[in-house]
Design a protein around this motif. Structure first.
Motif, short mmCIF file in Angstrom:
data_model
loop_
_atom_site.label_atom_id
_atom_site.label_comp_id
_atom_site.label_asym_id
_atom_site.label_seq_id
_atom_site.Cartn_x
_atom_site.Cartn_y
_atom_site.Cartn_z
N THR A 15 -2.98 -12.50 0.69
CA THR A 15 -2.45 -11.26 1.44
C THR A 15 -1.44 -11.61 2.60
O THR A 15 -1.62 -12.73 2.88
CB THR A 15 -3.62 -10.46 1.77
N VAL A 44 -0.11 -7.52 -0.99
CA VAL A 44 -1.08 -8.16 -1.71
C VAL A 44 -0.08 -9.26 -2.66
O VAL A 44 0.92 -8.71 -3.17
CB VAL A 44 -2.10 -7.33 -2.35
N ASP A 93 -7.81 -4.22 -4.01
CA ASP A 93 -7.22 -5.11 -3.75
C ASP A 93 -6.62 -4.87 -2.12
O ASP A 93 -6.41 -5.82 -1.43
CB ASP A 93 -5.92 -5.62 -4.46
N HIS A 94 -6.31 -3.68 -1.98
CA HIS A 94 -5.51 -3.52 -0.72
C HIS A 94 -6.65 -2.81 0.24
O HIS A 94 -6.51 -2.97 1.58
CB HIS A 94 -4.47 -2.42 -0.77
N VAL A 111 -6.59 -1.71 5.59
CA VAL A 111 -5.91 -2.10 4.31
C VAL A 111 -5.08 -3.41 4.43
O VAL A 111 -4.42 -3.63 5.63
CB VAL A 111 -5.11 -0.95 3.74
N ASN A 112 -4.91 -4.16 3.57
CA ASN A 112 -3.88 -5.16 3.38
C ASN A 112 -2.67 -4.18 2.99
O ASN A 112 -2.51 -3.60 2.16
CB ASN A 112 -4.16 -6.03 2.24
N HIS A 113 -1.40 -4.59 4.09
CA HIS A 113 -0.27 -4.21 3.68
C HIS A 113 0.32 -4.70 2.36
O HIS A 113 0.83 -3.94 1.46
CB HIS A 113 0.84 -4.28 4.70
N ILE A 159 0.75 -1.22 -0.07
CA ILE A 159 0.07 0.07 -0.06
C ILE A 159 0.87 1.31 0.10
O ILE A 159 0.40 2.22 -0.39
CB ILE A 159 -0.92 -0.01 1.26
N ALA A 208 -5.32 -0.83 -6.02
CA ALA A 208 -4.87 -0.72 -4.60
C ALA A 208 -6.37 -0.55 -4.04
O ALA A 208 -6.64 -0.88 -2.85
CB ALA A 208 -3.98 0.59 -4.36
#
Length: 384
Positions: free
Chosen positions: A224, A211, A199-200, A207-209, A164, A196
């Motif tokens: 993830t 992916v 998917d993030h 958020v996903n750091h 991200i 982002a």
């Protein structure tokens, strides 16, 4: 309450902090002129100029901080240190090209890019364009993403990884498109931002750091990873702040409403969680209650993004975002800022990641804290 009314209400505090910043940084700008600091040891700036350390992703923030101060004061002490920092970074292009990564935006856009936009220096323009081309070259045309890192020393296959953080690097591509009248750079930046966003960014604004993407098929997510947060599915606060500010910047550069709405969604998550701890941001919003770990850098980054959201939001929304930014900045200034000359850094209590590096000064904390104060001062210069 309108944006300007809120700023005016807090003008005395803003001016006082700005005077403290200038007093302290005018001293350290000379003291640390030949360094590229990351943190401090016993109050003294360290330096990342030796060997491969020169390619550290944080190395643009010291010079970038100097350009912020130069933009706000016009003082030569800041300009000279910023120029020296840029010169020290040149070895990256000659000796360490294989080590360059997606964070070339952090390294040069706020350094060389800022120099060019403030002074017209053509050599700095060329440096930033070369960095932008490096970032653009990391675009995977089959998987439709910008690759984050190179092969690590552990030989982990990270060729499909995005993080991200790169939302803060793609403004360099927006700039390059405008500078070269070539929309290819912007198109890749938009594709990254859209990826982002999909998917993030999670539904709740966290958020996903990291992916993991399929390197051969577009828009296919394989999984993830927890990255620098507590673990997979947690809410690493600096990652949230990268998204918050990054999407606000993408909105500024493109006027695409979807980015502003995403920035607001992420901001709501950050604000609601930071309110719970008296406006001092935790390192991870979904980590166990113990140990209590904070990250001041997340607060400084988020404050910058919240100010920009407030500037671009409807009048009825401005108070929500701007008051949150001020609450965070004022809480951190009260509890976490060191204004003495025996400590080279200013903002304390930064944290590198959940696993290590807790509660220490980190150079980008000082950068974003200063940037936020300059925004509140009304400086018409966006380093991104």
């Amino acid at each position: 309450m309108k944006y300007q009314d809120i700023v005016l209400k807090n003008k005395e505090w803003i001016d006082e902090v700005w005077e403290r910043l200038d007093k302290k940084l005018s001293h350290t700008s000379v003291k640390s002129r030949d360094k590229i600091p990351y943190s401090t040891k016993d109050g003294v700036h360290d330096s990342c100029t030796e060997g491969i350390k020169i390619t550290n992703w944080t190395n643009g923030f010291w010079g970038g901080l100097m350009w912020l101060m130069y933009a706000g004061t016009g003082k030569d002490c800041y300009k000279l240190t910023a120029e020296r920092s840029e010169e020290l970074m040149d070895v990256c292009f000659t000796d360490y090209v294989d080590e360059l990564h997606h964070d070339v935006g952090f390294m040069w856009h706020i350094l060389s890019g800022a120099n060019y936009r403030l002074t017209g220096n053509k050599r700095s323009r060329n440096r930033n364009l070369l960095a932008a081309m490096t970032l653009m070259s990391r675009y995977n045309v089959e998987g439709n993403y910008i690759r984050s890192w190179n092969v690590t020393w552990e030989k982990i296959d990270n060729s499909g990884w995005t993080i991200i953080d790169c939302m803060m690097n793609i403004p360099q591509l927006y700039w390059a498109s405008k500078e070269l009248c070539d929309d290819r750079f912007k198109k890749i930046a938009v594709r990254y931002a859209d990826m982002a966003m999909r998917d993030h960014v999670r539904e709740d604004g966290s958020v996903n750091h990291i992916v993991v993407h399929d390197t051969e098929k577009p828009d296919v997510v394989l999984g993830t990873l927890g990255g620098q947060g507590y673990g997979e599915g947690s809410s690493w606060s600096r990652g949230v702040s990268w998204a918050l500010y990054g999407f606000a910047l993408s909105y500024i550069h493109t006027s695409h409403e979807r980015y502003l709405q995403t920035a607001k969604k992420v901001a709501k998550h950050f604000i609601e969680n930071t309110q719970k701890t008296d406006w001092l941001p935790l390192l991870d919003f979904k980590a166990p209650e113990q140990p209590v770990l904070y990250d001041s850098t997340a607060g400084a980054i988020a404050a910058c993004g919240l100010i920009e959201i407030a500037r671009n939001a409807e009048e009825s929304e401005q108070e929500y975002y701007l008051s949150a930014a001020l609450n965070i900045l004022q809480a951190m200034e009260k509890h976490w800022c060191d204004w003495t000359e025996t400590e080279d850094s200013i903002l304390q209590m930064g944290s590198e990641r959940y696993a290590r590096g807790h509660h220490k000064p980190i150079i980008y904390g000082d950068f974003f804290f200063t940037e936020a104060i300059l925004k509140l001062k009304g400086l018409d210069f966006l380093p991104w």
